[in-house]
Design a protein around this motif. Structure first.
Motif, PDB file in Angstrom:
ATOM      1  N   UNK A  98       0.788  -1.225   0.000  1.00  0.00           N
ATOM      2  CA  UNK A  98       0.000   0.000   0.000  1.00  0.00           C
ATOM      3  C   UNK A  98       0.819   1.274   0.000  1.00  0.00           C
ATOM      4  N   UNK A  99       2.130   1.193  -0.216  1.00  0.00           N
ATOM      5  CA  UNK A  99       2.979   2.375  -0.164  1.00  0.00           C
ATOM      6  C   UNK A  99       3.355   2.915  -1.534  1.00  0.00           C
ATOM      7  N   UNK A 100       4.246   2.226  -2.211  1.00  0.00           N
ATOM      8  CA  UNK A 100       4.807   2.714  -3.463  1.00  0.00           C
ATOM      9  C   UNK A 100       3.821   2.610  -4.617  1.00  0.00           C
ATOM     10  N   UNK A 101       3.786   3.657  -5.453  1.00  0.00           N
ATOM     11  CA  UNK A 101       2.988   3.657  -6.677  1.00  0.00           C
ATOM     12  C   UNK A 101       3.921   3.516  -7.869  1.00  0.00           C
ATOM     13  N   UNK A 102       3.567   2.633  -8.780  1.00  0.00           N
ATOM     14  CA  UNK A 102       4.347   2.438  -9.999  1.00  0.00           C
ATOM     15  C   UNK A 102       3.461   2.674 -11.212  1.00  0.00           C
ATOM     16  N   UNK A 103       4.104   3.080 -12.292  1.00  0.00           N
ATOM     17  CA  UNK A 103       3.377   3.378 -13.521  1.00  0.00           C
ATOM     18  C   UNK A 103       2.971   2.091 -14.229  1.00  0.00           C
ATOM     19  N   UNK A 104       1.733   2.057 -14.690  1.00  0.00           N
ATOM     20  CA  UNK A 104       1.256   0.942 -15.499  1.00  0.00           C
ATOM     21  C   UNK A 104       1.592   1.246 -16.960  1.00  0.00           C
ATOM     22  N   UNK A 105       2.633   0.626 -17.524  1.00  0.00           N
ATOM     23  CA  UNK A 105       3.086   1.017 -18.863  1.00  0.00           C
ATOM     24  C   UNK A 105       2.051   0.758 -19.946  1.00  0.00           C
ATOM     25  N   UNK A 106       1.277  -0.300 -19.800  1.00  0.00           N
ATOM     26  CA  UNK A 106       0.271  -0.611 -20.816  1.00  0.00           C
ATOM     27  C   UNK A 106      -0.816   0.458 -20.821  1.00  0.00           C
ATOM     28  N   UNK A 107      -1.296   0.816 -19.641  1.00  0.00           N
ATOM     29  CA  UNK A 107      -2.341   1.838 -19.540  1.00  0.00           C
ATOM     30  C   UNK A 107      -1.812   3.203 -19.970  1.00  0.00           C
ATOM     31  N   UNK A 108      -0.539   3.467 -19.657  1.00  0.00           N
ATOM     32  CA  UNK A 108       0.046   4.756 -20.048  1.00  0.00           C
ATOM     33  C   UNK A 108       0.128   4.882 -21.566  1.00  0.00           C
ATOM     34  N   UNK A 109       0.595   3.843 -22.244  1.00  0.00           N
ATOM     35  CA  UNK A 109       0.709   3.895 -23.697  1.00  0.00           C
ATOM     36  C   UNK A 109      -0.662   3.960 -24.351  1.00  0.00           C
ATOM     37  N   UNK A 110      -1.675   3.368 -23.704  1.00  0.00           N
ATOM     38  CA  UNK A 110      -3.025   3.424 -24.250  1.00  0.00           C
ATOM     39  C   UNK A 110      -3.627   4.832 -24.085  1.00  0.00           C
ATOM     40  N   UNK A 111      -3.221   5.528 -23.045  1.00  0.00           N
ATOM     41  CA  UNK A 111      -3.815   6.831 -22.733  1.00  0.00           C
ATOM     42  C   UNK A 111      -3.125   7.983 -23.454  1.00  0.00           C
ATOM     43  N   UNK A 112      -1.786   7.929 -23.564  1.00  0.00           N
ATOM     44  CA  UNK A 112      -1.033   9.059 -24.105  1.00  0.00           C
ATOM     45  C   UNK A 112      -0.233   8.654 -25.329  1.00  0.00           C
ATOM     46  N   UNK A 113      -0.073   9.621 -26.213  1.00  0.00           N
ATOM     47  CA  UNK A 113       0.839   9.472 -27.343  1.00  0.00           C
ATOM     48  C   UNK A 113       2.160  10.132 -26.952  1.00  0.00           C
ATOM     49  N   UNK A 114       3.302   9.595 -27.403  1.00  0.00           N
ATOM     50  CA  UNK A 114       4.596  10.188 -27.034  1.00  0.00           C
ATOM     51  C   UNK A 114       4.690  11.631 -27.522  1.00  0.00           C
ATOM     52  N   UNK A 115       4.853  12.565 -26.576  1.00  0.00           N
ATOM     53  CA  UNK A 115       4.881  13.983 -26.963  1.00  0.00           C
ATOM     54  C   UNK A 115       6.267  14.431 -27.391  1.00  0.00           C
ATOM     55  N   UNK A 116       7.313  13.657 -27.085  1.00  0.00           N
ATOM     56  CA  UNK A 116       8.658  14.026 -27.515  1.00  0.00           C
ATOM     57  C   UNK A 116       9.322  12.868 -28.267  1.00  0.00           C
ATOM     58  N   UNK A 117       8.521  12.044 -28.882  1.00  0.00           N
ATOM     59  CA  UNK A 117       9.067  10.958 -29.681  1.00  0.00           C
ATOM     60  C   UNK A 117       9.235   9.676 -28.888  1.00  0.00           C
ATOM     61  N   UNK A 118       9.650   8.642 -29.596  1.00  0.00           N
ATOM     62  CA  UNK A 118       9.798   7.326 -28.985  1.00  0.00           C
ATOM     63  C   UNK A 118      11.026   7.270 -28.090  1.00  0.00           C
ATOM     64  N   UNK A 119      11.022   6.322 -27.173  1.00  0.00           N
ATOM     65  CA  UNK A 119      12.127   6.162 -26.226  1.00  0.00           C
ATOM     66  C   UNK A 119      13.390   5.736 -26.969  1.00  0.00           C
ATOM     67  N   UNK A 120      14.518   6.403 -26.713  1.00  0.00           N
ATOM     68  CA  UNK A 120      15.766   6.024 -27.387  1.00  0.00           C
ATOM     69  C   UNK A 120      16.164   4.597 -27.056  1.00  0.00           C
ATOM     70  N   UNK A 121      16.854   3.980 -27.965  1.00  0.00           N
ATOM     71  CA  UNK A 121      17.294   2.603 -27.789  1.00  0.00           C
ATOM     72  C   UNK A 121      18.260   2.506 -26.612  1.00  0.00           C
ATOM     73  N   UNK A 122      18.038   1.524 -25.760  1.00  0.00           N
ATOM     74  CA  UNK A 122      18.900   1.318 -24.601  1.00  0.00           C
ATOM     75  C   UNK A 122      18.479   2.075 -23.361  1.00  0.00           C
ATOM     76  N   UNK A 123      17.476   2.953 -23.468  1.00  0.00           N
ATOM     77  CA  UNK A 123      17.009   3.716 -22.323  1.00  0.00           C
ATOM     78  C   UNK A 123      15.972   2.910 -21.542  1.00  0.00           C
TER      79      UNK A 123
END
Length: 617
Positions: free
Chosen positions: A155-180
C-alpha cells in the motif's frame, strides 16, 4: 511531337485568357465583376486567407494554453489599397490579441536577434503546443483515482502501469531512445508553504536551485517565451537548463534542457510542468538527450486553509542505465534517486528549515557566543560548505575538476584535481578530491545515527586524534535533532589542543541523509560567530551521503526508525565517502602519485573503520 505539344499549350492559353476576361461567380453562377486586380493584390488575397486560417488555429491553441476563450483584439486584416504597405502584426510580433496587462504571449512565427544583427525566424507555437500537451498529461497523471498508477502490495509505493500509459497518451517528444529505461513515480504530501510562494520559487532558476540544493547542481533560465498574464505566473512559459545529481561518483550527472510551463487552474490551485526539448529557439537541433530525457513531470499545488499546501509531485524520465553503476541501479529504478519521493522530501525539509530559521524563538545552546548576525554568517558558511561538497562528489560543471586515471585505484574510486588561485573561500594551491561509494550491511537510519554521534566520532575520524568530540553550538534546522548545524571541538582539558574546530551540517529525510564537515581554525570561527563576513573563510569539506540500497520498502517510516534504531533484515544502505584535501600550497605545483595514494589510503581506512564499528555494535 514538339509542334503538337506547342499547339496544345496555345489552345490552353487562349482558354485561360478568355476565362479571365469573363469570370463566373462560384456562388450564383453569374458574371463576376472583379475590376482591375493586379497580380500583387491577388497574391495578398491568398496570403490573407492563409493568415485567417493560421489565426483560427492560434486562437484554438491559445484557449487551451490560457484555459479561457480568446477573442482577437484586432479586426480581421482587410485588403489594403494598392498604394499602401501591408503590415501583418500576426507575423511581425506574435499574436497581439493574447496580450494582457502589457504581457505579450508569442504564438506564431517570430524573429529573434541572431549573429551580426541578423534576425533568425522561429515558430514558438511548436513549444506552446508541447507545453499544453505536457500540462494535460501531468494533470491526468495527478488524478488520485487514475488507473495509470498501480499500488504496491504493502500500500505504499505507486508504480506506472506502462500498458495503460501507452493506451492513454501518445509520445509527446518521440519514442524512447534505444537502450534507455523508464522511471516514473508519484508522491503527495503537505508542505509548509503557500502556493504563490512555491510557484514563484519554481519559476526562478536561482531560487529553485536553492530550494533543492543536493538535487540540483546547477540551474538557469535560458529564454522566457511568456512571463505570465498580468502580474501573475499564470501562462508563464520558459526554457531552462539544469543538472540533476545523486551524491555518488557512480551515478552520472543528468543534464536536461526543458520547457517549464505554469498555469493556474483555480483559486489557490496551480500546476507546473516540465518536458524535455530537442530544438532550440532558432530551429537548430540541440543534443539534450545525452543520458536522460524528461517526460512530462512536475507538481500540482493546492492551498489549504492553514497556510500550508498539498503538493502532488510526479517524476517521469527515460535514461541510459548502462552509464549507472550496478550498485545504484535498484535505487534509481525504485524512484529514490531522482524520483518524486526525493523531490517532495527535500521540499518539505527545506520549507521546514526556512520556517524554523526565520522564527524569533530559535533555541541555541549558548547565546553568549553566537549573536543573531553570527548565526546568519555561520549558516551562510555552512551552505557554501555543503555546495562545495556536492560539487566535489558529482563533478558537475559548477567546479572545473580534472579527473585523474591512476592504475592503482579501483574503478569505484573517483579522484579529481583542480588548482585554486585567488578564489575567495578556498586555500590557494592544488586541491584533490577523492570519493567512492560502497554497500553497507546496515539500515541507512542506523548508519546516519552512528556517523553523526560526536561521542563515537573517534572510531572513524582521524581529526579527533582518538578522543571524544564536544558540541559547542547547535542550531536546529528541523523538528528532529538530526537536522542541524553544529560546531564541534576536541573534548580535552589541554587548551593547546583546541586550535581547531569542526563545522558540521547533518540532515535526514525519507530519501536519505547527509553529513558534511570541515575543519576550521579558531580565529576564523570567532570572526564568523560575531557576524563577520564568512565568504573569505577558507574551507575544504568532507563528509558522507547515505541512501537506502533500493531493496527495502519505498515508503518506510524513516523518522520513527531513526528514533527507534530499528532495521529490516536483508536491507542495507549505500554509503558515499568523500574528502577534499590541499595537497600542495603552490597552485602551479605538479601532483605526484604519492599524494593520490595517500588520499586513497584515507578513503579505505575510513571505510574499514566504519565497517568494523557498525559490525561490532
Amino acid at each position: 511531337m514538339l509542334r503538337q505539344e506547342n499547339d496544345k499549350l496555345r489552345v490552353e492559353n487562349v482558354a485561360i485568357k478568355d476565362a479571365v476576361r469573363n469570370p463566373i461567380c462560384n456562388h450564383c453562377g453569374g458574371v463576376a465583376m472583379l475590376g482591375n486586380i493586379t497580380i500583387e493584390e491577388n497574391q495578398l488575397r491568398v496570403e490573407n486567407a492563409q493568415l485567417r486560417d493560421e489565426l483560427s488555429r492560434i486562437c484554438g491553441l491559445a484557449e487551451k494554453f490560457l484555459g479561457r476563450p480568446v477573442t482577437p483584439l484586432a479586426s480581421p486584416i482587410a485588403l489594403p489599397r494598392p498604394s499602401s504597405n501591408l503590415e501583418l502584426e500576426v507575423a511581425g510580433n506574435g499574436f497581439g490579441g493574447l496580450s494582457s496587462g502589457g504581457t505579450s504571449l508569442p504564438m506564431g512565427p517570430l524573429t529573434r536577434p541572431g549573429m551580426m544583427g541578423v534576425e533568425k525566424p522561429f515558430n514558438s507555437s511548436v513549444f506552446v503546443e508541447l507545453a499544453v500537451t505536457a500540462m494535460d498529461e501531468l494533470l491526468r497523471l495527478a488524478q488520485a483515482d487514475s488507473p495509470i498508477w498501480m499500488t504496491s502490495l504493502d500500500g505504499g509505493k505507486e508504480t506506472l502501469n506502462p500498458v495503460e500509459y501507452m493506451r492513454t497518451f501518445s509520445p509527446c517528444i518521440g519514442l524512447k531512445p534505444s537502450g534507455f529505461v523508464t522511471e516514473a513515480s508519484r508522491e503527495t504530501g503537505i508542505v509548509m508553504i503557500n502556493s504563490l510562494a512555491l510557484v514563484e520559487t519554481l519559476m526562478d532558476g536561482s531560487r529553485w536551485a536553492q530550494m533543492f540544493p543536493c538535487v540540483i547542481a546547477k540551474a538557469s533560465t535560458t529564454d522566457v517565451l511568456s512571463s505570465g498574464i498580468g502580474r501573475t505566473r499564470h501562462g508563464a512559459l520558459q526554457l531552462m537548463h539544469a543538472e540533476f545529481q545523486v551524491l555518488s561518483p557512480l551515478v552520472p550527472v543528468r543534464q536536461v534542457k526543458f520547457l517549464r510551463f505554469c498555469k493556474q487552474h483555480g483559486e489557490g490551485l496551480w500546476a507546473v510542468v516540465d518536458v524535455s526539448i530537442d530544438t532550440a529557439l532558432d530551429g537548430a537541433s540541440i543534443n539534450s538527450f545525452v543520458n536522460c530525457r524528461r517526460l512530462p513531470s512536475g507538481c500540482v499545488v493546492q492551498d489549504l486553509s492553514n497556510g500550508y499546501t498539498r503538493v502532488t509531485w510526479i517524476e517521469h524520465s527515460e535514461y541510459d542505465e548502462s552509464a549507472v553503476h550496478y550498485l545504484y541501479r535498484s535505487l534509481l529504478s525504485s524512484g529514490l534517486g531522482f524520483g518524486a519521493l526525493r523531490w517532495l522530501a527535500t521540499l518539505q525539509r527545506q520549507c521546514e528549515s526556512i520556517a524554523i530559521l526565520l522564527s524569533s524563538t530559535v533555541p541555541c545552546e549558548d547565546h553568549s557566543v553566537l549573536t543573531q548576525a553570527g548565526r546568519r554568517s555561520l549558516l551562510q558558511l555552512t551552505n557554501r560548505m555543503r555546495d562545495n561538497f556536492c560539487a566535489g562528489v558529482c563533478a558537475s560543471t559548477v567546479r572545473m575538476w580534472n579527473r585523474l586515471h591512476v592504475a592503482s585505484l579501483g574503478e569505484d574510486v573517483k579522484v579529481m584535481t583542480r588548482k585554486s588561485m585567488n578564489i575567495p573561500g578556498e586555500p590557494p594551491g592544488v586541491i584533490l578530491s577523492a570519493a567512492t561509494s560502497v554497500w553497507m550491511p546496515i539500515m541507512h537510519q542506523q548508519l546516519f545515527s552512528f556517523l553523526r554521534d560526536e561521542r563515537q566520532r573517534s572510531k572513524w575520524d582521524i581529526l579527533s586524534n582518538g578522543g571524544p568530540m564536544q558540541e559547542m553550538i547547535h542550531i536546529p534546522k528541523g523538528q528532529t535533532s538530526s537536522n542541524c548545524v553544529s560546531l564541534l571541538r576536541l573534548n580535552t582539558r589541554n587548551q593547546n589542543d583546541n586550535t581547531m574546530l569542526i563545522l558540521q551540517e547533518t540532515w535526514a529525510d525519507a530519501s536519505g541523509s547527509l553529513i558534511v564537515y570541515a575543519p576550521l581554525d579558531v580565529a576564523s570561527m570567532r570572526a564568523v560567530m560575531t557576524g563577520g563576513d564568512s565568504s573569505f573563510v577558507a574551507l575544504l569539506p568532507s563528509g558522507f551521503a547515505i541512501v537506502p540500497d533500493g531493496s527495502s520498502g519505498y515508503g518506510d517510516d524513516w523518522s520513527g526508525k531513526l528514533a527507534r534504531g530499528s532495521s529490516n533484515k536483508g536491507s542495507g544502505s549505500l554509503l558515499t565517502v568523500a574528502f577534499q584535501i590541499l595537497v600542495n600550497s603552490l597552485p602551479m605545483a605538479k601532483l605526484n602519485v604519492e599524494s593520490v595514494e595517500t588520499v586513497n589510503s584515507l578513503l579505505s581506512c575510513t571505510i574499514n573503520k566504519i565497517k568494523s564499528a557498525v559490525s561490532s555494535a
